[in-house]
Write an enzyme that holds these catalytic residues in place. Structure first.
Site, PDB file in Angstrom:
ATOM      1  N   ASP A 155       0.842  -1.193   0.000  1.00 59.64           N
ATOM      2  CA  ASP A 155       0.000   0.000   0.000  1.00 59.64           C
ATOM      3  C   ASP A 155       0.884   1.254   0.000  1.00 59.64           C
ATOM      4  O   ASP A 155       1.831   1.338  -0.773  1.00 59.64           O
ATOM      5  CB  ASP A 155      -0.978  -0.068   1.181  1.00 59.64           C
ATOM      6  CG  ASP A 155      -2.056   1.005   1.153  1.00 59.64           C
ATOM      7  OD1 ASP A 155      -2.899   0.966   0.238  1.00 59.64           O
ATOM      8  OD2 ASP A 155      -2.053   1.881   2.029  1.00 59.64           O
ATOM      9  N   GLU A 175       0.419  -5.091  -3.630  1.00 59.29           N
ATOM     10  CA  GLU A 175      -0.683  -4.130  -3.588  1.00 59.29           C
ATOM     11  C   GLU A 175      -0.143  -2.699  -3.557  1.00 59.29           C
ATOM     12  O   GLU A 175      -0.333  -1.950  -2.611  1.00 59.29           O
ATOM     13  CB  GLU A 175      -1.573  -4.425  -2.385  1.00 59.29           C
ATOM     14  CG  GLU A 175      -2.543  -5.563  -2.613  1.00 59.29           C
ATOM     15  CD  GLU A 175      -3.568  -5.240  -3.689  1.00 59.29           C
ATOM     16  OE1 GLU A 175      -4.285  -4.237  -3.546  1.00 59.29           O
ATOM     17  OE2 GLU A 175      -3.638  -5.984  -4.685  1.00 59.29           O
ATOM     18  N   HIS A 190      -6.630  -6.861  -0.544  1.00 54.93           N
ATOM     19  CA  HIS A 190      -5.639  -5.782  -0.409  1.00 54.93           C
ATOM     20  C   HIS A 190      -4.621  -6.049   0.690  1.00 54.93           C
ATOM     21  O   HIS A 190      -3.418  -5.915   0.476  1.00 54.93           O
ATOM     22  CB  HIS A 190      -6.353  -4.459  -0.148  1.00 54.93           C
ATOM     23  CG  HIS A 190      -5.437  -3.277  -0.098  1.00 54.93           C
ATOM     24  ND1 HIS A 190      -4.569  -2.963  -1.130  1.00 54.93           N
ATOM     25  CD2 HIS A 190      -5.241  -2.327   0.855  1.00 54.93           C
ATOM     26  CE1 HIS A 190      -3.892  -1.872  -0.819  1.00 54.93           C
ATOM     27  NE2 HIS A 190      -4.270  -1.474   0.383  1.00 54.93           N
TER      28      HIS A 190
END
Length: 309
Positions: A110, A134, A278
């Site tokens: 992320d 991700e 995710h």
């Protein structure tokens, strides 16, 4: 495995949490392991170093693992700042300087990937390798942003003045809804309580609201989009070892697109973890941890070879 790799020998210490003054605040971090290369774990939104808790034990026997809570997250301080991407860069740089961290193997997910890419673009000589999943990148269209249309609509709402404040600051939707919906297994109350703890008030949730508004989508915000594009150009040119994980269907990227992305990089391996969204660390901690631990000797060998070249 080649005997010339001289892989790090298994030596580990129990995880220890520490707090250190950084700029006008403090940053908290978990450290484990006693020898081998430094492995820096960078989390995203709205998580903390806690998300690496079941991965670090696999890696700690082979390296010095450091997992900070980004400023405003976890047990780190919450100074009165805007919590833009560039603020996180500033605090992370100061954190690395304070701990005298020079050469690192980066592990990121992320927004941690955006920080890792930016660090690698500016200081490629300090990067031993990069494992990521991700990841953040410039999204030319909203349709490119997420695997699920519902998530795209949620992020559009989060970026809308007034609406985002209601959803995040008042309703804490990112922690209470987005996080558990992005993990395939059911999160326990104890696990969720750890993620809730840093954000008890609307004021404390400012960092969580800011980052969705920093996501470089359709060229906005312009400064973040420009930096992200620059960092990805540097990523494509880089030669240090890379390892990309993906889940199916994923969230920011699906497995087929991730495989193609890895093929477009130099020295990048790809692992499809199977079903995942995710927060892959919550669904595939053991697989990720084992893969990184197995990959470390390759990273060590690659850097030894570069030094001899």
């Amino acid at each position: 495995m080649s005997s010339k790799a001289n892989p790090p020998q298994p030596v580990a210490t129990a995880p220890k949490r520490s707090q250190i003054p950084i700029l006008d605040s403090t940053m908290s971090y978990v450290e484990a392991g006693a020898s081998g290369p430094t492995v820096l774990f960078l989390h995203g939104n709205p998580t903390s170093s806690h998300i690496w808790r079941n991965i670090i034990p696999h890696v700690a026997p082979f390296g010095r693992c450091i997992a900070p809570d980004l400023i405003g997250y976890g047990q780190s301080g919450k100074p009165d700042i805007d919590y833009r991407f560039f603020d996180h860069v500033r605090y992370l740089d100061a954190f690395l300087d304070a701990l005298d961290i020079r050469d690192v193997l980066l592990v990121a997910q992320d927004w941690g990937t955006a920080l890792a890419f930016h660090l690698a673009a500016r200081r490629p000589q300090r990067v031993l390798g990069l494992a990521f999943m991700e990841f953040i990148r410039p999204f030319e269209r909203w349709e490119d942003f997420h695997q699920r249309p519902q998530a795209r609509e949620m992020f559009k709402a989060l970026r809308t003045p007034g609406v985002g404040e209601k959803l995040v600051l008042e309703d804490n939707v990112f922690v209470e809804k987005v996080l558990p919906a992005s993990v395939l297994r059911a999160m326990s109350d104890d696990e969720m309580d750890v993620y809730r703890a840093p954000f008890p008030t609307p004021q404390s949730r400012k960092p969580v609201l800011r980052l969705p508004r920093e996501m470089p989508i359709e060229g906005q915000p312009a400064d973040v989009a420009a930096i992200s594009a620059h960092d990805h150009r540097a990523l494509r040119l880089s030669t240090y070892p890379k390892l990309l994980f993906a889940g199916d269907p994923g969230a920011l990227i699906g497995p087929q697109a991730a495989r193609e992305f890895a093929a477009g990089l130099k020295n990048c391996s790809f692992i499809n973890l199977g079903p995942g969204a995710h927060y892959l660390q919550e669904d595939h901690a053991d697989a990720i941890g084992r893969a990184i631990a197995s990959w470390l000797p390759e990273v060590v060998l690659a850097n030894q070879t570069d030094e001899l070249a």
